[in-house]
Structures are given as structure tokens and as C-alpha cells.
Design a protein around this motif. Structure first.
Motif, PDB file in Angstrom:
ATOM      1  N   ALA A   1     -17.308  -9.824  30.535  1.00 34.61           N
ATOM      2  CA  ALA A   1     -18.273 -10.636  31.287  1.00 34.61           C
ATOM      3  C   ALA A   1     -18.869 -11.725  30.391  1.00 34.61           C
ATOM      4  O   ALA A   1     -18.978 -12.887  30.794  1.00 34.61           O
ATOM      5  N   ILE A   2     -19.220 -11.346  29.140  1.00 31.82           N
ATOM      6  CA  ILE A   2     -19.786 -12.332  28.213  1.00 31.82           C
ATOM      7  C   ILE A   2     -18.791 -13.444  27.938  1.00 31.82           C
ATOM      8  O   ILE A   2     -19.159 -14.619  27.877  1.00 31.82           O
ATOM      9  N   GLU A   3     -17.512 -13.057  27.777  1.00 35.73           N
ATOM     10  CA  GLU A   3     -16.535 -14.046  27.335  1.00 35.73           C
ATOM     11  C   GLU A   3     -15.925 -14.864  28.455  1.00 35.73           C
ATOM     12  O   GLU A   3     -15.433 -15.964  28.213  1.00 35.73           O
TER      13      GLU A   3
ATOM     14  N   TRP B   1     -29.647 -10.967  31.682  1.00 40.24           N
ATOM     15  CA  TRP B   1     -30.113  -9.583  31.631  1.00 40.24           C
ATOM     16  C   TRP B   1     -29.245  -8.706  30.746  1.00 40.24           C
ATOM     17  O   TRP B   1     -28.912  -7.583  31.083  1.00 40.24           O
ATOM     18  N   GLN B   2     -28.915  -9.233  29.589  1.00 38.62           N
ATOM     19  CA  GLN B   2     -27.989  -8.555  28.678  1.00 38.62           C
ATOM     20  C   GLN B   2     -28.434  -7.150  28.305  1.00 38.62           C
ATOM     21  O   GLN B   2     -27.643  -6.229  28.299  1.00 38.62           O
TER      22      GLN B   2
ATOM     23  N   SER C   1     -19.984 -10.796  19.515  1.00 41.69           N
ATOM     24  CA  SER C   1     -21.029 -10.874  20.546  1.00 41.69           C
ATOM     25  C   SER C   1     -22.197  -9.932  20.305  1.00 41.69           C
ATOM     26  O   SER C   1     -22.795  -9.435  21.253  1.00 41.69           O
ATOM     27  N   GLN C   2     -22.520  -9.691  19.047  1.00 42.58           N
ATOM     28  CA  GLN C   2     -23.695  -8.853  18.748  1.00 42.58           C
ATOM     29  C   GLN C   2     -25.000  -9.564  19.052  1.00 42.58           C
ATOM     30  O   GLN C   2     -26.026  -8.932  19.194  1.00 42.58           O
ATOM     31  N   GLN C   3     -24.964 -10.898  19.115  1.00 36.52           N
ATOM     32  CA  GLN C   3     -26.098 -11.688  19.560  1.00 36.52           C
ATOM     33  C   GLN C   3     -27.343 -11.625  18.677  1.00 36.52           C
ATOM     34  O   GLN C   3     -28.457 -11.805  19.158  1.00 36.52           O
TER      35      GLN C   3
ATOM     36  N   ALA D   1     -22.844 -17.578  23.744  1.00 34.72           N
ATOM     37  CA  ALA D   1     -22.196 -18.164  24.925  1.00 34.72           C
ATOM     38  C   ALA D   1     -21.318 -19.340  24.513  1.00 34.72           C
ATOM     39  O   ALA D   1     -20.223 -19.525  25.053  1.00 34.72           O
ATOM     40  N   SER D   2     -21.791 -20.133  23.539  1.00 30.95           N
ATOM     41  CA  SER D   2     -20.994 -21.264  23.067  1.00 30.95           C
ATOM     42  C   SER D   2     -19.700 -20.775  22.437  1.00 30.95           C
ATOM     43  O   SER D   2     -18.620 -21.338  22.670  1.00 30.95           O
TER      44      SER D   2
END
Lengths: 113, 121, 241
Positions: free
Chosen positions: A80-82, A89-90, C206-208, C222-223
Motif C-alpha cells: 500500500a505504501i509503495e 493513518w499509518q 519504509s521505516q519512516q 512517499a517520495s
């Protein structure tokens, strides 16, 4: 220098995803080997399932199911993220994936005992 | 999979892992559901053989499942080995290729056995 | 220890050698961490080295590690991070320490350049303006990331940066993504080549940490996801090397 530790939800999601992936990768060859017995030596397979009735084994199987469900739901979260437009709402998503994983384990445990 | 770290290969491996992930997403849900139903009242070799053996739909399902695993897991292990060990990129690629072949062969043997139960038809 | 004194542990030294030194700083209302560090340097120990400029949350110069997290010290209220009166201040992680709280930002910006984070024009002054609508999908995607001021907080927060010295990092990749979405830019092929691979977008898990830390609420994850998709499309068409 102070060791920094990332104590946020998505960091732990990453750790769980990696650990579950390793566990599953190690489990699979064993799984395939046991399945071969089902066709080639059914008596041995049934002997194996008898051994697997032991509560500790059932618990280990349940843990495996939880790890599989965790890897699956965590993976869906990553997809979903990619691939999908960003949603904010992560943290909730991480909580939901954890919930589903535990639910899957519980359902398995209830059905196998 | 050769040892050179060109960017085109990395991008393609990323895509292959995500596509196989999507396939596995569906396959695992089906598999988990089936297992949870099947383990009710115990599980025997005869029960598995009866359900899966020679059934073309199940055989096709598990064949796709095995291929997806043989693609997905080694690429995942590749990231882990690259990031967490000091093995050279060449060595990592070789190990992952071996892992892929190993999983593919083991999985193939199982699928083939179940396929042959139906007399190969 | 009274309630109106802070105990502040500050890193003194460079990246290899040094130690934390404790200072007692009087607590004041609406005090920021930058106020605290400035007090130490002006009143207690003028050998302390640190950086700041605007002190109002616009320039990003004052970024440091406060109680384990990278933050802008001018925008970090002491009351929020040190309710028990204890503060630990260190230089940003993953950057070479020059002295005390000042870090070397050269590599951070070198990676920006390596990620092709610069604009390649295609028109001359004789050509008409490129018409870019602000509501176009690509322009919106670019606009979401262009407010970056290069403060280094995301870079410092990123775990992959800390494990992998040549990882380009969230800021450089975020900038590259804004340019990937710039329809006027003529360097897209070289850019996708530069940002892909395991020193680039494919190293992100994607650990953010970047998203958690960015004081401007940008979203490098996201980028980077966008870069992964763009790189995959290019790889499918055989456009990468």
C-alpha cells in the motif's frame, strides 16, 4: 555518543517483517520435506502428526501462523505504501496488522486443539 | 543473477519481489483458510492426499505458489544478507540463487508427487 | 535539585573522542533547547561550539539530537522534552562531528548532488514559458516535497543511513523525486539511474524515521516509493544500465 533508538510503530513493523521473513524462509524447506512424506510414506507422516499433537508443538505451529499472518499483513501494508496514494493513518495500519496476525493465530489454535 | 550490482537489475528484482508478493498475498490467504479448516479433527496423510491429490485446480494453485515463493524469499534474503553480513555482493547473489533453486526443486517435488496421484492426468 | 534548574548533558569533543559534560541551567518560561545551549555557551562555558542562525524555525541550522531524537532546537520547548528537568544534547547522528554540537554537512549535500538533485533546464530565454498547471498530478506531487530546507533531521533520523554509509538518504531522494515530477527538466534518465540501486531508493524499508522527524512535515518515504515505481517502469523498458 548516545545510542539513538527509533521507538516508533513503523520501525517495529520493519523488525517484525524481517524476523518473520527469516523464520518463514527457514521453515519452508522443512515444510516441503514433511509434505513429501504425505505421499511417499503416509505412515511416517501420520507418525509425525501424532508427535505434533504435543501441546508445545501446537504452540509452535500457532506461533508460525502468527508469523505468517504478520508477514502477510505487514507486506500488504508495504504494498500500500509503495503503490497506493499515501494515507496518513499509518500507525493505525500497523496496529490493525498486528491485530489480524494475532487473530489468525488464535483461530488456528482454536481449530487445532 | 551475476555478481554485478547494476541498477537495472536492482530495479527489476524489486519489481519481481513486489509482484510475487501480490501473488503470495492471495495464495497465503487461501492456504491459511484451507489449513484452518483442514486441521479440524486432526490431519492425516490420507486427508491431504484426498483433498489435493490429482486435483488439477489445487495442483495449478500450488505450482504458482511454489514459483512465487522461489522468487520472493531469496530476494528478501538478499537484502538481509547484504545489510547484515559482510559477505561480498557476488557471494550474496550466489547464495540467493542457490536458495531459489533449492526452494524451487523441493517445492516442485511436492507438487509433482501430488500431481502424479491422479495418474498424471 | 530544585525544580527551577535543568541538568543538561552536552556532548563535548569530536565524533571519536569526547564525553558528556553536565551543566546546571536556570529554567525559564517558554525556554527552548536553543536558549539552553546559548545560555551554557555565553554564561557557563564559552568553549562550547554549536550552530544556529534564524532561531525562529526557518533555516534549519540548529538541528541537534535532543534526548535521542534529531530536532530543531529553536523549536523544541524544554517543557515538552524535559518534564523531569533532564536534557541530553548531542550532535546529529550519521554526520561527522567537527566539534561538540557542530557537524560536517558536506557529505549530506554531496549526496544531494549525486542523486541528481539539481534542475536541468531545456528552454532558453527565447522560448515561451512552460505551462504547468498547479493542479496537474505531477505538479502536486512535486509541490508536496519542495519545502525542504536541507536541515538534515531526516538524514539523521534514518536507520538505513546509519547502517549504510553510501545510502543517498531521504532528503536527497525526496529532492530527486520533486525533479522527477518536474515536466520542464531534461535530466530524467540520468536521475533515475542515479537514484536507483542499493545506495538509492531500493535501500529504503519504509521505516519512516524521516517522516517522524521532518519539522516541515514532508514525506520522504512517499517520495522514495514514487522513485521505486519510476525506476521499475524504466527498468522494464530497459532504460537503465
Amino acid at each position: 555518543m548516545s545510542g539513538q533508538h527509533r521507538n516508533h510503530a513503523n520501525y517495529w513493523a520493519f523488525i517484525v517483517h524481517r524476523v518473520s521473513g527469516i523464520a518463514l524462509a527457514l521453515f519452508l524447506p522443512v515444510h516441503f520435506q514433511v509434505l513429501l512424506l504425505a505421499v511417499r510414506k503416509p505412515a511416517s507422516f501420520d507418525g509425525f502428526t501424532a508427535w505434533a499433537e504435543a501441546p508445545l508443538v501446537k504452540l509452535a505451529e500457532t506461533a508460525l501462523i502468527v508469523l505468517l499472518a504478520a508477514h502477510l499483513t505487514g507486506g500488504l501494508r508495504l504494498l500500500a505504501i509503495e503503490f497506493l496514494p499515501w494515507r496518513d493513518w499509518q500507525k493505525s495500519v500497523v496496529a490493525i496488522t498486528a491485530g489480524i496476525s494475532l487473530a489468525a493465530g488464535l483461530i488456528y489454535l482454536l481449530n487445532v486443539t | 543473477m551475476s555478481g554485478d550490482r547494476n541498477v537495472q537489475t536492482e530495479a527489476r528484482l524489486w519489481l519481481a519481489q513486489r509482484v510475487s508478493a501480490m501473488i503470495l498475498g492471495l495464495a497465503v490467504v487461501v492456504h491459511l483458510g484451507t489449513i484452518i479448516v483442514a486441521v479440524q479433527g486432526g490431519l492425516s496423510a490420507a486427508e491431504i492426499v484426498g483433498r489435493i491429490g490429482g486435483n488439477p485446480l489445487w495442483i495449478a494453485f500450488y505450482a504458482v505458489f511454489v514459483i512465487a515463493i522461489a522468487v520472493h524469499a531469496p530476494i528478501g534474503l538478499r537484502s538481509i544478507l547484504n545489510e547484515m553480513t559482510s559477505l561480498s555482493p557476488r557471494r550474496v547473489d550466489l547464495l540467493c540463487f542457490i536458495a531459489a533453486a533449492f526452494l524451487a526443486v523441493m517445492g516442485y517435488r511436492v507438487v509433482r508427487d501430488f500431481y502424479l496421484i491422479g495418474g498424471g492426468a | 535539585m530544585s525544580e527551577d534548574t535543568l541538568t543538561v548533558s552536552v556532548w563535548r569533543g569530536d565524533g571519536e573522542k569526547g564525553a558528556y559534560m553536565d551543566y546546571q541551567v536556570p529554567r525559564m518560561e517558554s525556554q527552548t533547547v536553543l536558549d539552553v545551549i546559548t545560555y551554557i555557551q555565553r554564561r557557563l562555558d564559552n568553549s562550547l561550539s554549536y550552530r544556529y542562525a534564524c532561531r525562529v524555525g526557518m533555516c534549519g541550522s540548529c538541528a541537534m539530537t535532543v534526548n535521542g531524537k534529531p530536532r530543531w532546537t529553536c523549536r523544541t520547548h524544554v517543557s515538552k522534552v524535559a518534564p523531569d528537568g533532564k536534557l541530553t544534547v548531542a550532535p546529529l547522528r550519521s554526520m561527522n562531528v567537527v566539534k561538540d554540537l557542530s557537524v560536517e554537512m558536506t557529505e549530506f549535500f554531496d549526496k544531494w548532488a549525486r542523486a541528481e538533485g539539481k534542475f536541468h533546464p531545456t528552454k532558453t530565454r527565447k522560448d515561451d514559458f512552460e505551462k504547468v498547471s498547479p493542479t496537474e498530478r505531477k505538479r502536486k506531487q512535486a509541490s508536496a516535497g519542495i519545502e525542504c530546507i536541507g536541515c538534515g533531521v531526516c538524514y539523521s533520523a534514518c536507520d538505513v543511513v546509519s547502517w549504510k554509509p553510501d545510502y543517498l538518504g531521504p532528503a536527497a531522494l525526496n529532492r530527486a523525486w520533486t525533479l522527477v515530477n518536474d515536466t520542464r527538466d531534461g535530466g530524467q534518465k540520468a536521475r533515475l539511474q542515479a537514484i536507483a540501486g542499493d545506495a538509492g531508493c531500493h535501500a529504503c524499508h519504509s521505516q519512516q524515521g524521516c517522516v517522524e522527524g521532518c519539522p516541515k512535515h514532508l514525506n520522504p518515504t512517499a517520495s522514495i516509493a514514487g522513485l521505486k515505481r519510476a525506476a521499475a517502469m524504466a527498468a522494464l523498458k530497459g532504460e537503465l544500465k
